[in-house]
Design an enzyme around this catalytic site. Sequence first.
Site, PDB file in Angstrom:
ATOM      1  CG  LEU A 120      -2.742  -0.308   0.892  1.00 39.72           C
ATOM      2  CD1 LEU A 120      -2.585  -1.851   0.102  1.00 39.72           C
ATOM      3  CD2 LEU A 120      -3.309  -0.115   2.201  1.00 39.72           C
ATOM      4  CD  GLU A 121       2.347   3.640   3.616  1.00 40.39           C
ATOM      5  OE1 GLU A 121       2.757   4.689   2.943  1.00 40.39           O
ATOM      6  OE2 GLU A 121       1.375   3.606   4.664  1.00 40.39           O
ATOM      7  CB  SER A 122       6.265   2.147  -1.781  1.00 38.23           C
ATOM      8  OG  SER A 122       6.771   0.890  -1.389  1.00 38.23           O
TER       9      SER A 122
END
Length: 319
Positions: A120-122
């Site tokens: 989700l972050e990267s």
Amino acid sequence: MLTRRVLLSAPIAALPLAAAAESRFPSFVQELKAEALRAGISRATVEAAFARVALNPKIFELDHHQPEFTLTWAQYKARVIPATRIANGRAAYAREAARLGPISATYRCDPRIVVGIWGLESDFGTTTGKYRVVESLANLAFDGRRASYFRGECINALRILDAGDIAPDAMTGSWAGAMGQPQFMPSSYLHYAVDADGDGKRDIWGNRADVFGSIANYLGKSGWRAGEPWAQQISVPPGLAAGQTGRDVRKTLGEWMALGVRRSDGTAFSRTDVHGAVVMPDGAGGEAFMTYANFHVIRRYNPSDFYALAVGLLGNAVA
């Protein structure tokens, strides 16, 4: 006509403001540099970090005009965990299993959740942001909105550079200063980033061992309970009152079963003494989840029920 006159004149009025900001920014940078030196950061680091720092109107634009979306859980889920991301996550998990296993054992957390956050972050390390972090944070501190917070994060970024973990031009991230594959703010980096492979650096930009170790350390230090679930999908009776649900309304599974709550297949929970909370992100008629203590740990990373659910579901789907 009044509206039209205001719209036409706005860009003209903005010009002197932009010019004034540009003239004041160099002196603000000097203030930051002086503060960094007082904080014990070396002059060489300070000069190298600010060598190409300039006023960046794009950062102001992004900060002041962040899009506001009102998404349902179903819409959010479809957007952030589409089939393509799940497929990419399965491939990434398979490639990184040899690294994830020992790291997760060291920090006593679930490797699937580490991968869920990473995804989700990267997008599994493929989208980390190309803004130079010191420049982003200096601009945000200068802007005045949450100036104290961003000023502190800028000094923290300089501390990271001074430790030698990363070079100034390689310290990149989002326009808001979130760095590397885990998208840590500098303060989070200082608290949670680890040198998982023992090479002497904490590299959350390009070293997968350090990326996974840092996320796992974040979860571990946030209270992750090894061997316990984060949530499970459930079925709830139509008459369950809204006031009895929500992440802060905790009951034993025995008490929930007395109210008609069951596993998603309609069967009883295997234990009755475990405490959980019913989260129904789209309200009655939508999906429902029994959330446990580890759900709150995921929310320490991002305090959103939608985010925590998506991380857990993505993690479950990739392995």
